[in-house]
Design a protein around this motif. Structure first.
Motif, PDB file in Angstrom:
ATOM      1  N   LEU A 157       4.759  -4.091  -1.145  1.00 29.11           N
ATOM      2  CA  LEU A 157       4.956  -5.302  -1.939  1.00 29.11           C
ATOM      3  C   LEU A 157       3.917  -6.327  -1.477  1.00 29.11           C
ATOM      4  CD1 LEU A 157       6.949  -6.660  -3.992  1.00 29.11           C
ATOM      5  CD2 LEU A 157       8.119  -7.622  -1.995  1.00 29.11           C
ATOM      6  N   HIS A 158       3.203  -6.922  -2.430  1.00 32.48           N
ATOM      7  CA  HIS A 158       2.140  -7.855  -2.047  1.00 32.48           C
ATOM      8  C   HIS A 158       1.885  -8.838  -3.185  1.00 32.48           C
ATOM      9  CE1 HIS A 158       0.184  -4.954  -4.543  1.00 32.48           C
ATOM     10  NE2 HIS A 158      -0.833  -5.783  -4.695  1.00 32.48           N
ATOM     11  N   GLY A 159       1.331  -9.980  -2.845  1.00 37.51           N
ATOM     12  CA  GLY A 159       1.026 -10.982  -3.865  1.00 37.51           C
ATOM     13  C   GLY A 159      -0.125 -11.846  -3.400  1.00 37.51           C
ATOM     14  N   SER A 160      -0.494 -12.789  -4.262  1.00 36.15           N
ATOM     15  CA  SER A 160      -1.536 -13.750  -3.891  1.00 36.15           C
ATOM     16  C   SER A 160      -0.888 -15.127  -3.863  1.00 36.15           C
ATOM     17  CB  SER A 160      -2.686 -13.691  -4.898  1.00 36.15           C
ATOM     18  OG  SER A 160      -3.703 -14.587  -4.517  1.00 36.15           O
ATOM     19  N   ALA A 161      -0.846 -15.737  -2.688  1.00 39.33           N
ATOM     20  CA  ALA A 161      -0.205 -17.047  -2.509  1.00 39.33           C
ATOM     21  C   ALA A 161      -0.977 -18.109  -3.291  1.00 39.33           C
ATOM     22  CB  ALA A 161      -0.171 -17.405  -1.025  1.00 39.33           C
ATOM     23  N   LEU A 198     -13.759  -1.729 -12.021  1.00 41.45           N
ATOM     24  CA  LEU A 198     -13.565  -2.862 -11.118  1.00 41.45           C
ATOM     25  C   LEU A 198     -13.061  -4.071 -11.907  1.00 41.45           C
ATOM     26  CD1 LEU A 198     -14.317  -3.503  -8.073  1.00 41.45           C
ATOM     27  CD2 LEU A 198     -16.272  -4.721  -9.052  1.00 41.45           C
ATOM     28  N   GLN A 199     -12.010  -4.700 -11.366  1.00 42.35           N
ATOM     29  CA  GLN A 199     -11.497  -5.920 -11.987  1.00 42.35           C
ATOM     30  C   GLN A 199     -11.927  -7.119 -11.136  1.00 42.35           C
ATOM     31  OE1 GLN A 199      -7.225  -7.435 -13.619  1.00 42.35           O
ATOM     32  NE2 GLN A 199      -7.252  -6.701 -11.541  1.00 42.35           N
ATOM     33  N   VAL A 200     -12.391  -8.188 -11.768  1.00 43.77           N
ATOM     34  CA  VAL A 200     -12.668  -9.435 -11.036  1.00 43.77           C
ATOM     35  C   VAL A 200     -11.669 -10.484 -11.493  1.00 43.77           C
ATOM     36  CG1 VAL A 200     -14.327 -11.290 -10.604  1.00 43.77           C
ATOM     37  CG2 VAL A 200     -15.110  -8.922 -10.666  1.00 43.77           C
ATOM     38  N   HIS A 254     -10.130 -14.540 -11.050  1.00 39.99           N
ATOM     39  CA  HIS A 254     -10.392 -15.923 -10.638  1.00 39.99           C
ATOM     40  C   HIS A 254      -9.079 -16.689 -10.662  1.00 39.99           C
ATOM     41  CE1 HIS A 254     -11.428 -20.228 -11.660  1.00 39.99           C
ATOM     42  NE2 HIS A 254     -11.989 -20.044 -10.487  1.00 39.99           N
ATOM     43  N   TYR A 255      -8.725 -17.284  -9.512  1.00 44.01           N
ATOM     44  CA  TYR A 255      -7.546 -18.146  -9.432  1.00 44.01           C
ATOM     45  C   TYR A 255      -8.024 -19.584  -9.298  1.00 44.01           C
ATOM     46  CZ  TYR A 255      -5.180 -13.847  -7.746  1.00 44.01           C
ATOM     47  OH  TYR A 255      -4.696 -12.580  -7.582  1.00 44.01           O
ATOM     48  N   PRO A 256      -7.654 -20.468 -10.247  1.00 47.54           N
ATOM     49  CA  PRO A 256      -7.986 -21.890 -10.069  1.00 47.54           C
ATOM     50  C   PRO A 256      -7.012 -22.501  -9.075  1.00 47.54           C
ATOM     51  CG  PRO A 256      -6.688 -21.598 -12.051  1.00 47.54           C
ATOM     52  CD  PRO A 256      -6.866 -20.222 -11.449  1.00 47.54           C
ATOM     53  N   VAL A 287      -7.965  -1.523  -3.354  1.00 46.87           N
ATOM     54  CA  VAL A 287      -8.965  -2.184  -2.510  1.00 46.87           C
ATOM     55  C   VAL A 287      -9.194  -3.572  -3.116  1.00 46.87           C
ATOM     56  CG1 VAL A 287     -11.253  -2.092  -1.467  1.00 46.87           C
ATOM     57  CG2 VAL A 287     -10.082   0.037  -2.067  1.00 46.87           C
ATOM     58  N   LEU A 288      -8.939  -4.602  -2.316  1.00 42.23           N
ATOM     59  CA  LEU A 288      -9.201  -5.985  -2.744  1.00 42.23           C
ATOM     60  C   LEU A 288     -10.454  -6.451  -2.023  1.00 42.23           C
ATOM     61  CD1 LEU A 288      -5.639  -7.595  -2.484  1.00 42.23           C
ATOM     62  CD2 LEU A 288      -6.858  -6.941  -4.552  1.00 42.23           C
ATOM     63  N   ILE A 289     -11.423  -6.917  -2.770  1.00 43.79           N
ATOM     64  CA  ILE A 289     -12.675  -7.383  -2.154  1.00 43.79           C
ATOM     65  C   ILE A 289     -12.774  -8.887  -2.401  1.00 43.79           C
ATOM     66  CG2 ILE A 289     -15.190  -7.064  -2.058  1.00 43.79           C
ATOM     67  CD1 ILE A 289     -13.777  -4.410  -3.923  1.00 43.79           C
ATOM     68  N   GLU A 303     -10.900 -22.691  -5.155  1.00 44.97           N
ATOM     69  CA  GLU A 303     -10.623 -21.612  -6.091  1.00 44.97           C
ATOM     70  C   GLU A 303     -10.742 -20.294  -5.329  1.00 44.97           C
ATOM     71  OE1 GLU A 303     -13.683 -21.612  -9.102  1.00 44.97           O
ATOM     72  OE2 GLU A 303     -15.267 -21.695  -7.600  1.00 44.97           O
ATOM     73  N   LYS A 304     -10.234 -19.235  -5.938  1.00 42.43           N
ATOM     74  CA  LYS A 304     -10.306 -17.922  -5.282  1.00 42.43           C
ATOM     75  C   LYS A 304     -10.902 -16.916  -6.251  1.00 42.43           C
ATOM     76  CE  LYS A 304      -7.307 -14.235  -3.451  1.00 42.43           C
ATOM     77  NZ  LYS A 304      -5.913 -13.862  -3.111  1.00 42.43           N
ATOM     78  N   TRP A 305     -11.865 -16.127  -5.741  1.00 36.21           N
ATOM     79  CA  TRP A 305     -12.452 -15.025  -6.507  1.00 36.21           C
ATOM     80  C   TRP A 305     -12.222 -13.735  -5.720  1.00 36.21           C
ATOM     81  CZ3 TRP A 305     -14.935 -15.318 -11.247  1.00 36.21           C
ATOM     82  CH2 TRP A 305     -15.267 -16.592 -11.709  1.00 36.21           C
ATOM     83  N   VAL A 306     -11.750 -12.719  -6.408  1.00 31.99           N
ATOM     84  CA  VAL A 306     -11.474 -11.443  -5.731  1.00 31.99           C
ATOM     85  C   VAL A 306     -11.739 -10.307  -6.725  1.00 31.99           C
ATOM     86  CG1 VAL A 306      -9.005 -11.446  -6.336  1.00 31.99           C
ATOM     87  CG2 VAL A 306      -9.724 -10.304  -4.260  1.00 31.99           C
ATOM     88  N   ALA A 307     -12.153  -9.171  -6.215  1.00 33.32           N
ATOM     89  CA  ALA A 307     -12.312  -7.987  -7.069  1.00 33.32           C
ATOM     90  C   ALA A 307     -11.284  -6.948  -6.642  1.00 33.32           C
ATOM     91  CB  ALA A 307     -13.721  -7.420  -6.939  1.00 33.32           C
TER      92      ALA A 307
HETATM   93  O1  PD2 Z   1      -5.863 -11.573  -5.346  1.00 33.86           O
HETATM   94  C1  PD2 Z   1      -5.057 -11.040  -4.569  1.00 33.86           C
HETATM   95  O2  PD2 Z   1      -5.007 -11.339  -3.371  1.00 33.86           O
HETATM   96  C2  PD2 Z   1      -4.158 -10.020  -5.127  1.00 33.86           C
HETATM   97  C3  PD2 Z   1      -2.891  -9.910  -4.600  1.00 33.86           C
HETATM   98  C4  PD2 Z   1      -2.049  -8.972  -5.145  1.00 33.86           C
HETATM   99  C5  PD2 Z   1      -4.546  -9.186  -6.168  1.00 33.86           C
HETATM  100  C6  PD2 Z   1      -3.633  -8.240  -6.629  1.00 33.86           C
HETATM  101  N1  PD2 Z   1      -2.414  -8.128  -6.119  1.00 33.86           N
HETATM  102  C7  PD2 Z   1      -3.961  -7.276  -7.690  1.00 33.86           C
HETATM  103  O3  PD2 Z   1      -5.035  -7.412  -8.310  1.00 33.86           O
HETATM  104  O4  PD2 Z   1      -3.135  -6.354  -7.919  1.00 33.86           O
END
Ligand code: PD2
Ligand code: ZN
Length: 229
Positions: A205-209, A122-124, A126-128, A161-163, A215-219
């Motif tokens: 194709l996907h990204g994080s805006a 699992l990767q966690v 953090h986006y400031p 899977v993005l959590i 801040e944003k935290w995602v796993a």
């Molecule tokens: O944090 C996200 O929403 C995101 C978006 C696209 C994470 C990833 N890709 C990733 O970890 O690959």
């Protein structure tokens, strides 16, 4: 596309929930999640309640002291490098490294009917404020010279899977430019999508805006074709 000009064959099976019973709630073993949104192509779904708010906070605190500036895969060599397209920090847990990580992995395995040993750690992330991850594909491009080194450890990636671990007041959506879809982070929700071949025709194709406020935290959990070492 591989050198013979043929697209890579689709794997026999993909990690995916059992859609057969058209149910609203899906059993994840020690809890169940509620389906909020589903798309058929690509296979994509948003589930509520994969983690409780307390578990999200616990995961953040376990990850926080180990964060380092995120790297991305260096497609030429199969190594990793700092990438200006990705302004987050991150860390990886080993599989089953903590009791909570083990529980989360077991829930994902049950929900998507895919063995825990075919998943990366699992990767966690953090986006400031201002942090983003420009659109990309999560599979390894068969045309890149580094791909054989990357797939030696468990084959291709088949699903993501993005959590989401917190709520972001403004910005920070996960975006799918080819689908015109934006998913706003909501604590404990899980966004699943799968790619039946490593090809843009999957529309994954996907990204994080960019995070505009807060801040944003995602796993992130990536599921592989084979046992991942
Ligand atoms: O944090 C996200 O929403 C995101 C978006 C696209 C994470 C990833 N890709 C990733 O970890 O690959
Ligand atoms: Zn991604």
């Amino acid at each position: 596309m591989p050198a013979n000009g043929q697209p890579a064959p689709a794997p026999a099976a993909l990690p995916q929930p059992d859609w057969g019973a058209a149910q609203r709630c899906f059993d994840c073993g020690d809890r169940s999640v509620e389906l909020r949104l589903r798309l058929q192509h690509p296979p994509l779904a948003l589930f509520d309640g994969l983690l409780t708010p307390a578990e999200c906070a616990q995961l953040i605190e376990a990850a926080r002291p180990r964060l380092k500036r995120s790297l991305t895969v260096q497609t030429r060599s199969g190594g990793s490098e700092i990438n200006p397209d990705r302004t987050s920090s991150g860390m990886f847990f080993g599989r089953a490294e903590t009791e909570l990580v083990r529980r989360l992995e077991a829930r994902i395995a049950r929900l998507l009917r895919w063995p825990v040993d075919k998943g990366e750690g699992l990767q966690v992330l953090h986006y400031p404020e201002g942090g983003e991850y420009k659109p990309h594909y999560d599979y390894f491009d068969p045309d890149e010279p580094g791909t054989p080194a990357l797939t030696r450890r468990g084959g291709q990636r088949l699903a993501t899977v993005l959590i989401y671990l917190n709520q972001v007041p403004r910005g920070g959506a996960t975006t799918f430019p080819d689908l015109g879809l934006e998913v706003l982070p909501h604590c404990g929700q899980a966004l699943y999508f799968a790619y039946e071949r490593p090809h843009p025709s999957t529309r994954t194709l996907h990204g994080s805006a960019p995070v505009w406020e807060g801040e944003k935290w995602v796993a992130t959990k990536w599921l592989r074709e084979h046992h991942f070492v």
